[in-house]
Design a protein around this motif. Sequence first.
Motif, PDB file in Angstrom:
ATOM      1  N   LYS A  44      51.040  41.186  41.039  1.00  0.00           N
ATOM      2  CA  LYS A  44      50.159  42.061  40.907  1.00  0.00           C
ATOM      3  C   LYS A  44      49.781  42.951  42.952  1.00  0.00           C
ATOM      4  CE  LYS A  44      47.719  39.274  37.760  1.00  0.00           C
ATOM      5  NZ  LYS A  44      47.112  38.186  37.399  1.00  0.00           N
ATOM      6  N   GLU A  45      49.936  41.695  43.750  1.00  0.00           N
ATOM      7  CA  GLU A  45      49.247  42.236  45.290  1.00  0.00           C
ATOM      8  C   GLU A  45      50.423  43.414  45.480  1.00  0.00           C
ATOM      9  OE1 GLU A  45      49.644  38.944  47.461  1.00  0.00           O
ATOM     10  OE2 GLU A  45      48.511  38.336  46.659  1.00  0.00           O
ATOM     11  N   LYS A  46      51.725  43.176  44.953  1.00  0.00           N
ATOM     12  CA  LYS A  46      52.979  44.418  45.229  1.00  0.00           C
ATOM     13  C   LYS A  46      53.383  45.508  44.174  1.00  0.00           C
ATOM     14  CE  LYS A  46      54.567  40.837  49.069  1.00  0.00           C
ATOM     15  NZ  LYS A  46      54.135  41.959  50.254  1.00  0.00           N
ATOM     16  N   CYS A  58      50.243  39.570  29.182  1.00  0.00           N
ATOM     17  CA  CYS A  58      50.699  39.388  30.960  1.00  0.00           C
ATOM     18  C   CYS A  58      51.500  40.995  31.506  1.00  0.00           C
ATOM     19  CB  CYS A  58      51.262  38.556  31.622  1.00  0.00           C
ATOM     20  SG  CYS A  58      52.567  38.301  29.698  1.00  0.00           S
ATOM     21  N   HIS A  59      51.524  41.213  32.696  1.00  0.00           N
ATOM     22  CA  HIS A  59      52.856  42.240  33.345  1.00  0.00           C
ATOM     23  C   HIS A  59      54.114  41.243  32.390  1.00  0.00           C
ATOM     24  CE1 HIS A  59      49.440  42.774  35.977  1.00  0.00           C
ATOM     25  NE2 HIS A  59      49.894  43.964  35.242  1.00  0.00           N
ATOM     26  N   PHE A  60      55.211  42.779  32.163  1.00  0.00           N
ATOM     27  CA  PHE A  60      56.355  42.436  32.810  1.00  0.00           C
ATOM     28  C   PHE A  60      56.781  42.272  33.926  1.00  0.00           C
ATOM     29  CE2 PHE A  60      55.929  45.263  28.339  1.00  0.00           C
ATOM     30  CZ  PHE A  60      55.692  43.426  27.886  1.00  0.00           C
ATOM     31  N   ILE A  61      57.428  41.387  34.759  1.00  0.00           N
ATOM     32  CA  ILE A  61      57.670  41.751  35.667  1.00  0.00           C
ATOM     33  C   ILE A  61      59.221  42.378  36.204  1.00  0.00           C
ATOM     34  CG2 ILE A  61      58.450  39.701  37.658  1.00  0.00           C
ATOM     35  CD1 ILE A  61      56.486  38.005  36.395  1.00  0.00           C
ATOM     36  N   ASN A  62      59.383  42.662  36.945  1.00  0.00           N
ATOM     37  CA  ASN A  62      60.124  43.531  37.771  1.00  0.00           C
ATOM     38  C   ASN A  62      61.262  42.605  38.364  1.00  0.00           C
ATOM     39  OD1 ASN A  62      62.597  44.513  38.763  1.00  0.00           O
ATOM     40  ND2 ASN A  62      61.674  46.721  38.393  1.00  0.00           N
ATOM     41  N   GLU A  63      62.358  41.818  37.778  1.00  0.00           N
ATOM     42  CA  GLU A  63      62.537  40.346  38.311  1.00  0.00           C
ATOM     43  C   GLU A  63      62.924  41.278  39.397  1.00  0.00           C
ATOM     44  OE1 GLU A  63      64.992  37.851  35.685  1.00  0.00           O
ATOM     45  OE2 GLU A  63      63.131  38.265  34.212  1.00  0.00           O
ATOM     46  N   ASN A  64      64.204  42.416  39.687  1.00  0.00           N
ATOM     47  CA  ASN A  64      64.531  42.463  40.862  1.00  0.00           C
ATOM     48  C   ASN A  64      64.045  43.458  41.941  1.00  0.00           C
ATOM     49  OD1 ASN A  64      67.038  43.040  39.409  1.00  0.00           O
ATOM     50  ND2 ASN A  64      66.787  44.844  38.714  1.00  0.00           N
ATOM     51  N   GLN A  65      62.588  43.839  41.445  1.00  0.00           N
ATOM     52  CA  GLN A  65      62.157  43.851  42.726  1.00  0.00           C
ATOM     53  C   GLN A  65      61.286  41.807  43.504  1.00  0.00           C
ATOM     54  OE1 GLN A  65      59.575  46.335  40.931  1.00  0.00           O
ATOM     55  NE2 GLN A  65      59.376  47.549  42.010  1.00  0.00           N
TER      56      GLN A  65
END
Length: 69
Positions: A44-46, A58-65
């Motif tokens: 969330k912060e980044k 919930c968010h879909f997390i960008n695992e690469n980032q």
Amino acid sequence: MAQNCRTKLNILVTGTPGMGKTTMSSLLADAAQLRHINVGDVVKEKNFYDGWDENLECHFINENQVCTP
């Protein structure tokens, strides 16, 4: 070959939102004298997400980032 200098392992706890992962992980980290990092807070912060799941709220997390140093 580079030598791994870490002395502690990473423990990643995953699961369905709202099941107590953060609470359990915090207690485990305290008991084992480890540092607890809430990946959801970092995401969330980044802004390391690609969207929002309405059903799971919930968010879909960008695992690469998240995993890029």
